[in-house]
Scaffold this active site. Structure first.
Site, PDB file in Angstrom:
ATOM      1  N   GLY A  15       0.827  -1.191   0.000  1.00 55.36           N
ATOM      2  CA  GLY A  15       0.000   0.000   0.000  1.00 55.36           C
ATOM      3  C   GLY A  15       0.862   1.241   0.000  1.00 55.36           C
ATOM      4  N   ASP A 135     -10.255   2.278   9.568  1.00 51.87           N
ATOM      5  CA  ASP A 135     -10.096   1.829   8.178  1.00 51.87           C
ATOM      6  C   ASP A 135     -10.854   0.527   7.929  1.00 51.87           C
ATOM      7  OD1 ASP A 135      -9.215   2.129   5.586  1.00 51.87           O
ATOM      8  OD2 ASP A 135      -7.292   1.142   5.930  1.00 51.87           O
TER       9      ASP A 135
END
Length: 481
Positions: A15, A135
Site C-alpha cells: 500500500g 479503516d
C-alpha cells in the site's frame, strides 16, 4: 526480536505506507503475516514515536475476532516498523465478494449474518477499549480456513490522510468515507459504525452503497446518505438493519453494543453460539477418539514376545557403514534366527525416528511432508508400520505457490473455540451503551475534509465552497454532477 527469526516466503500485498509479507518463524515453523510500515517524520501519524504507540495499543487487543498481534520491532536497515501478526489463510471478505460477483450468486442471509455479528463483536470490543479502527472495509476483514472472521489492518500509520491520498491519485475512491468526515467533523466511533454498515451493504448487494466516477459525485452521494436498497431476496429485518446503520447523523446511528441487542442480531448470535459449541464438542470427541485409536494401535500396544528389535534395512546399512570391517564381518556371520530380546535399546535403534515425529524434511528442505499427525484435522490414525525405505520425491513448487502445514491455523484448537464461544456469550449479555467518542487525531481528519473541499473547488471552478453547501441543502448539486 529481529528479521533473523523469520523466513520471508513472498509478498502478500502493498500500500501507500508499506507492504505485507507471508513469513515463517525459523524455529516454530509457524506462518505469520509481517507488515513493514514506512516511517515518515514529516507526518505526525507516521513518526517512530506515534507508530510505536499504535503498535503498543494493538498488542493489548486480545479478541478471537481481531487479528492477533505477536511482536513488533524496528528494522534499522530500511527504517521501517515491522509488525508480526497472525496469518489468515481464508482470504478476505473482499475476495469472497469478488468471487460471488463473478458467479453472479448472492450470499445466503445466514452466512452474511454470521460474518456480520463477528465483525460487530470485534468493533464493540475495540470501542469498549476506546480504540478506533479508522479503516474498516471488506479488504480488512480477514477469514480463517474455519470461516472465522478477524478484523485487521487498523489505521496504524495509515490514518485518514492516507485514505484520501488514494482518492487524490485516482487509484480508487474512498467509498467508505462517512458523511461527517466530509464535513469537517472529527472521526469518531460512529464513523466506524458507518463503515460497518457499508460492509453489511456490500455483502448483500456485492457492491458498495456509495460509488461514483469522480470524487465530487461520491462526495455528494455520501453526505446525502442516499443509496439503493439491498436485493429484495433478503428479509425485511435485514433491509431495515442496513437503513438503521447508514444514517447521515452520527448520533442517530446505533453503537456496536446496541446493534448486538437488536432482535435479528440476537437470534443469529444465539445460533452462532450453538453452532460453535457443537464444533467444540465434535472436536473434543474427535481428539479423544484419535487418542484412543493410538492407544489401541499396533504401534502402541505391543506384547514383549512380539517385539521385533531388528532395525530397518536403511538403519542396517547406516550402522554397517559406521563399523570397522572386522566388526561388520563378525556381525554378518551371526545367525539371523537368534533375535536379541534385550530390553536395552541398541545404538543403531537410537538412530530410528520416534513415532511422535510430525514432519520430515522434503527435498527442498521444507517441513511439509507429514508422517504422523495427531492434529484434529484427521479423523483416524494409521495403525500400519512405517516404511522407512520409501523416500518421498521432493515437490517443485511453482513461483508464488506456498507449501505449508495443514494444521497451522490457531482456530483449530479447543482453546480458541472456547474463547470464541465465551466472547459470543458475553456479547449476547451486553447492555446497549452509546459509547460515542471522537478521534484524537483531529488534524488528519481535517486534512481529509480540506482535500475534499479543494477537489470540489477545482472541479466547480468559479463556484465557492459555500455555494456548494447551499446547493447541497437545496438539493440542486446533483444537477452539476
Amino acid at each position: 526480536m529481529s528479521m533473523e527469526n523469520y523466513q520471508t516466503i513472498h509478498r502478500l500485498g502493498s500500500g501507500s505506507c508499506g507492504s505485507v509479507y507471508l513469513v515463517r518463524h525459523v524455529h516454530s515453523r509457524k506462518l505469520f503475516a509481517m507488515k513493514k510500515i514506512d516511517l515518515d517524520e514529516t507526518k505526525k501519524t507516521r513518526t517512530k514515536e506515534a507508530v510505536l504507540k499504535e503498535a503498543s495499543i494493538l498488542s493489548k487487543l486480545k479478541h478471537p475476532h481481531i487479528v492477533a498481534y505477536h511482536e513488533s520491532f524496528f528494522e534499522e536497515t530500511d527504517g521501517t516498523l515491522v509488525i508480526i501478526q497472525d496469518y489468515c489463510d481464508g482470504g478476505t471478505l473482499a475476495d469472497k465478494i469478488i468471487e460471488a460477483r463473478n458467479k453472479q450468486s448472492h450470499f445466503e442471509e445466514k452466512q452474511i449474518m454470521q460474518w456480520f455479528i463477528q465483525i460487530v463483536m470485534a468493533v464493540q470490543f475495540i470501542h469498549s477499549n476506546k480504540v478506533l479502527h479508522r479503516d474498516l472495509k471488506t479488504e480488512n476483514v480477514f477469514l480463517t480456513k474455519k470461516n472465522v472472521v478477524k478484523i485487521g489492518d487498523f489505521g496504524i500509520a495509515k490514518t485518514l490522510d492516507s485514505t484520501i491520498d488514494v482518492a487524490k491519485t485516482v487509484v480508487g475512491t474512498p467509498t467508505y468515507l462517512s458523511p461527517e468526515l466530509c464535513q469537517d467533523i472529527p472521526y469518531n466511533s460512529k464513523s466506524d459504525i458507518w463503515a460497518v454498515g457499508c460492509v453489511l451493504y456490500e455483502l448483500c448487494a456485492l457492491s458498495p452503497p456509495f460509488d461514483a466516477q469522480n470524487i465530487i459525485s461520491l462526495f455528494y452521494k455520501i453526505i446525502k446518505a442516499e443509496f439503493e436498497p439491498i436485493p429484495s431476496q433478503y428479509s425485511v429485518a435485514l433491509q431495515e438493519l442496513t437503513k438503521m446503520i447508514l444514517v447521515k447523523t452520527p448520533e442517530d446511528r446505533p453503537s456496536a453494543s446496541a446493534i448486538l441487542n437488536l432482535p435479528l442480531i440476537k437470534d443469529h448470535l444465539t445460533a452462532f453460539i450453538e453452532e460453535k459449541k457443537e464444533d467444540l464438542q465434535h472436536q473434543k470427541v474427535q481428539r479423544d477418539t484419535s487418542k484412543l485409536s493410538l492407544m489401541k494401535s499396533p504401534c502402541r500396544n505391543i506384547s514383549p514376545n512380539s517385539i521385533n528389535l531388528s532395525p530397518s534395512p536403511r538403519a542396517k546399512r547406516k550402522h554397517a557403514a559406521s563399523l570397522s570391517p572386522i566388526v561388520a564381518k563378525n556381525q554378518a556371520l551371526e545367525s539371523p534366527t537368534q533375535p536379541k530380546l534385550s530390553p536395552i535399546v541398541s545404538p543403531h535403534q537410537a538412530e530410528l525416528p520416534p513415532l511422535t515425529t510430525d514432519l520430515v524434511e522434503n527435498g527442498n528442505g521444507d517441513e511439509s511432508v507429514e508422517q504422523i499427525d495427531y492434529s484434529d484435522d484427521f479423523d483416524e490414525s494409521s495403525g500400519s508400520e512405517i516404511e522407512e525405505d520409501i523416500e518421498e520425491p521432493s515437490k517443485d513448487l511453482s513461483e508464488g505457490e506456498v507449501e505449508y502445514d495443514d494444521d497451522f491455523e490457531d482456530s483449530d484448537s479447543d482453546e480458541t473455540l472456547e474463547e470464541i464461544v465465551h466472547q459470543a456469550k458475553e456479547a449476547a449479555e451486553l447492555e446497549p451503551v452509546d459509547d460515542f467518542f471522537a478521534d484524537s487525531q483531529n488534524s488528519a481528519t481535517l486534512t481529509c475534509a480540506t482535500i475534499l473541499k479543494k477537489q470540489c473547488l477545482e472541479a466547480l471552478e468559479s463556484k465557492k465552497y459555500e455555494d456548494v453547501q447551499k446547493m447541497v441543502i437545496a438539493d440542486t448539486l446533483k444537477n452539476l454532477v
